[in-house]
Design a protein around this motif. Structure first.
Motif, PDB file in Angstrom:
ATOM      1  N   VAL A   1      32.056  33.986  40.454  1.00  0.00           N
ATOM      2  CA  VAL A   1      31.562  33.358  41.683  1.00  0.00           C
ATOM      3  C   VAL A   1      32.632  32.489  42.320  1.00  0.00           C
ATOM      4  CG1 VAL A   1      29.194  33.335  40.822  1.00  0.00           C
ATOM      5  CG2 VAL A   1      30.637  31.318  40.522  1.00  0.00           C
ATOM      6  N   CYS A   2      32.440  32.244  43.613  1.00  0.00           N
ATOM      7  CA  CYS A   2      33.348  31.383  44.377  1.00  0.00           C
ATOM      8  C   CYS A   2      32.572  30.114  44.758  1.00  0.00           C
ATOM      9  CB  CYS A   2      33.814  32.132  45.621  1.00  0.00           C
ATOM     10  SG  CYS A   2      34.532  31.073  46.879  1.00  0.00           S
ATOM     11  N   PRO A   3      33.027  28.936  44.336  1.00  0.00           N
ATOM     12  CA  PRO A   3      32.308  27.695  44.669  1.00  0.00           C
ATOM     13  C   PRO A   3      32.134  27.498  46.175  1.00  0.00           C
ATOM     14  CG  PRO A   3      33.955  27.281  42.982  1.00  0.00           C
ATOM     15  CD  PRO A   3      34.190  28.681  43.483  1.00  0.00           C
TER      16      PRO A   3
ATOM     17  N   HIS B   1      37.648  32.806  51.114  1.00  0.00           N
ATOM     18  CA  HIS B   1      38.003  31.401  50.925  1.00  0.00           C
ATOM     19  C   HIS B   1      39.339  31.222  50.228  1.00  0.00           C
ATOM     20  CE1 HIS B   1      33.473  31.209  51.289  1.00  0.00           C
ATOM     21  NE2 HIS B   1      33.892  30.417  52.244  1.00  0.00           N
ATOM     22  N   GLN B   2      40.034  32.313  49.967  1.00  0.00           N
ATOM     23  CA  GLN B   2      41.373  32.237  49.387  1.00  0.00           C
ATOM     24  C   GLN B   2      41.376  31.467  48.080  1.00  0.00           C
ATOM     25  OE1 GLN B   2      44.043  33.704  51.258  1.00  0.00           O
ATOM     26  NE2 GLN B   2      42.337  34.440  52.473  1.00  0.00           N
ATOM     27  N   ARG B   3      40.439  31.806  47.213  1.00  0.00           N
ATOM     28  CA  ARG B   3      40.475  31.126  45.910  1.00  0.00           C
ATOM     29  C   ARG B   3      40.023  32.036  44.781  1.00  0.00           C
ATOM     30  NH1 ARG B   3      36.822  25.982  46.042  1.00  0.00           N
ATOM     31  NH2 ARG B   3      37.303  26.032  43.848  1.00  0.00           N
ATOM     32  N   VAL B   4      40.453  31.662  43.589  1.00  0.00           N
ATOM     33  CA  VAL B   4      40.141  32.451  42.409  1.00  0.00           C
ATOM     34  C   VAL B   4      38.686  32.222  42.019  1.00  0.00           C
ATOM     35  CG1 VAL B   4      40.699  32.773  39.968  1.00  0.00           C
ATOM     36  CG2 VAL B   4      42.524  32.343  41.633  1.00  0.00           C
ATOM     37  N   LEU B   5      38.026  33.293  41.652  1.00  0.00           N
ATOM     38  CA  LEU B   5      36.619  33.181  41.275  1.00  0.00           C
ATOM     39  C   LEU B   5      36.479  32.565  39.882  1.00  0.00           C
ATOM     40  CD1 LEU B   5      35.241  36.635  42.490  1.00  0.00           C
ATOM     41  CD2 LEU B   5      35.423  34.489  43.743  1.00  0.00           C
ATOM     42  N   GLU B   6      35.347  31.915  39.671  1.00  0.00           N
ATOM     43  CA  GLU B   6      35.050  31.304  38.380  1.00  0.00           C
ATOM     44  C   GLU B   6      33.940  32.077  37.701  1.00  0.00           C
ATOM     45  OE1 GLU B   6      33.971  27.309  39.214  1.00  0.00           O
ATOM     46  OE2 GLU B   6      35.921  26.823  40.092  1.00  0.00           O
ATOM     47  N   LYS B   7      34.057  32.177  36.386  1.00  0.00           N
ATOM     48  CA  LYS B   7      33.035  32.915  35.662  1.00  0.00           C
ATOM     49  C   LYS B   7      31.841  32.009  35.380  1.00  0.00           C
ATOM     50  CE  LYS B   7      32.573  36.251  31.997  1.00  0.00           C
ATOM     51  NZ  LYS B   7      33.264  36.940  30.900  1.00  0.00           N
TER      52      LYS B   7
ATOM     53  N   SER C   1      37.872  44.951  33.097  1.00  0.00           N
ATOM     54  CA  SER C   1      36.914  44.628  34.143  1.00  0.00           C
ATOM     55  C   SER C   1      37.441  45.029  35.507  1.00  0.00           C
ATOM     56  CB  SER C   1      36.625  43.128  34.145  1.00  0.00           C
ATOM     57  OG  SER C   1      35.794  42.820  35.245  1.00  0.00           O
ATOM     58  N   LEU C   2      36.558  45.621  36.298  1.00  0.00           N
ATOM     59  CA  LEU C   2      36.929  45.962  37.665  1.00  0.00           C
ATOM     60  C   LEU C   2      36.275  45.005  38.646  1.00  0.00           C
ATOM     61  CD1 LEU C   2      36.560  49.831  37.433  1.00  0.00           C
ATOM     62  CD2 LEU C   2      38.675  48.523  37.494  1.00  0.00           C
ATOM     63  N   LYS C   3      35.683  43.948  38.092  1.00  0.00           N
ATOM     64  CA  LYS C   3      35.004  43.009  38.967  1.00  0.00           C
ATOM     65  C   LYS C   3      36.015  42.215  39.790  1.00  0.00           C
ATOM     66  CE  LYS C   3      31.065  42.593  35.962  1.00  0.00           C
ATOM     67  NZ  LYS C   3      30.676  42.034  34.694  1.00  0.00           N
ATOM     68  N   PRO C   4      35.591  41.729  40.941  1.00  0.00           N
ATOM     69  CA  PRO C   4      36.511  40.943  41.766  1.00  0.00           C
ATOM     70  C   PRO C   4      36.897  39.645  41.065  1.00  0.00           C
ATOM     71  CG  PRO C   4      34.282  40.789  42.608  1.00  0.00           C
ATOM     72  CD  PRO C   4      34.257  41.828  41.531  1.00  0.00           C
ATOM     73  N   THR C   5      38.117  39.217  41.267  1.00  0.00           N
ATOM     74  CA  THR C   5      38.564  37.970  40.644  1.00  0.00           C
ATOM     75  C   THR C   5      39.021  36.968  41.691  1.00  0.00           C
ATOM     76  OG1 THR C   5      40.785  38.857  40.444  1.00  0.00           O
ATOM     77  CG2 THR C   5      39.332  39.114  38.545  1.00  0.00           C
ATOM     78  N   TYR C   6      38.921  37.357  42.959  1.00  0.00           N
ATOM     79  CA  TYR C   6      39.487  36.534  44.013  1.00  0.00           C
ATOM     80  C   TYR C   6      38.606  36.619  45.252  1.00  0.00           C
ATOM     81  CZ  TYR C   6      43.233  34.605  46.921  1.00  0.00           C
ATOM     82  OH  TYR C   6      43.980  33.808  47.746  1.00  0.00           O
ATOM     83  N   CYS C   7      38.342  35.478  45.886  1.00  0.00           N
ATOM     84  CA  CYS C   7      37.553  35.492  47.115  1.00  0.00           C
ATOM     85  C   CYS C   7      38.507  35.544  48.295  1.00  0.00           C
ATOM     86  CB  CYS C   7      36.661  34.243  47.198  1.00  0.00           C
ATOM     87  SG  CYS C   7      35.696  34.204  48.737  1.00  0.00           S
ATOM     88  N   LYS C   8      38.503  36.674  48.968  1.00  0.00           N
ATOM     89  CA  LYS C   8      39.407  36.836  50.117  1.00  0.00           C
ATOM     90  C   LYS C   8      39.014  35.908  51.249  1.00  0.00           C
ATOM     91  CE  LYS C   8      40.640  41.670  49.343  1.00  0.00           C
ATOM     92  NZ  LYS C   8      39.589  42.584  48.917  1.00  0.00           N
TER      93      LYS C   8
END
Ligand SMILES: [Zn+2]
Length: 98
Positions: A70-72, A13-19, A4-11
């Motif tokens: 997504v990032c909460p 909000h400095q947090r890991v994305l949730e599926k 996957s080349l999808k983003p895994t991190y929200c720059k």
């Protein structure tokens, strides 16, 4: 499923994305603040990783949702933006839809 080349991190909000899974909306979308330039601009800079519905275009398929990272905090920011800028609309619509 690791390819996957999808983003895994929200720059932002400095947090890991949730599926999660987001709705897919087919056909013509009108009358939603999510199509407004203001919303799209805000989303690009303030809440890039939301669970907004995905546009399915005019293809009619049985698929009703698709996976997305997504990032909460982005979702919270998106909801706040809609409540502030479109209070009437926000009261009567699913904020994660169109
Ligand atoms: Zn975020």
């Amino acid at each position: 499923m690791t390819r996957s080349l999808k983003p895994t991190y929200c720059k932002l909000h400095q947090r890991v994305l949730e599926k999660t899974r987001v709705k897919i909306v087919y056909g013509f979308i009108a009358g939603t603040p999510k199509c407004s330039p203001d919303y799209l601009r805000a989303r690009g800079t303030q809440f890039p990783h939301t669970d907004d519905a995905a546009l399915g275009g005019c293809l009619v398929r049985a698929q009703r949702s698709r996976p997305r990272m997504v990032c909460p905090d982005c979702i919270d920011a998106r909801n706040e933006w809609l409540k502030e800028h479109c209070p009437t609309w926000a009261k009567t619509h699913d904020l994660d839809g169109m």
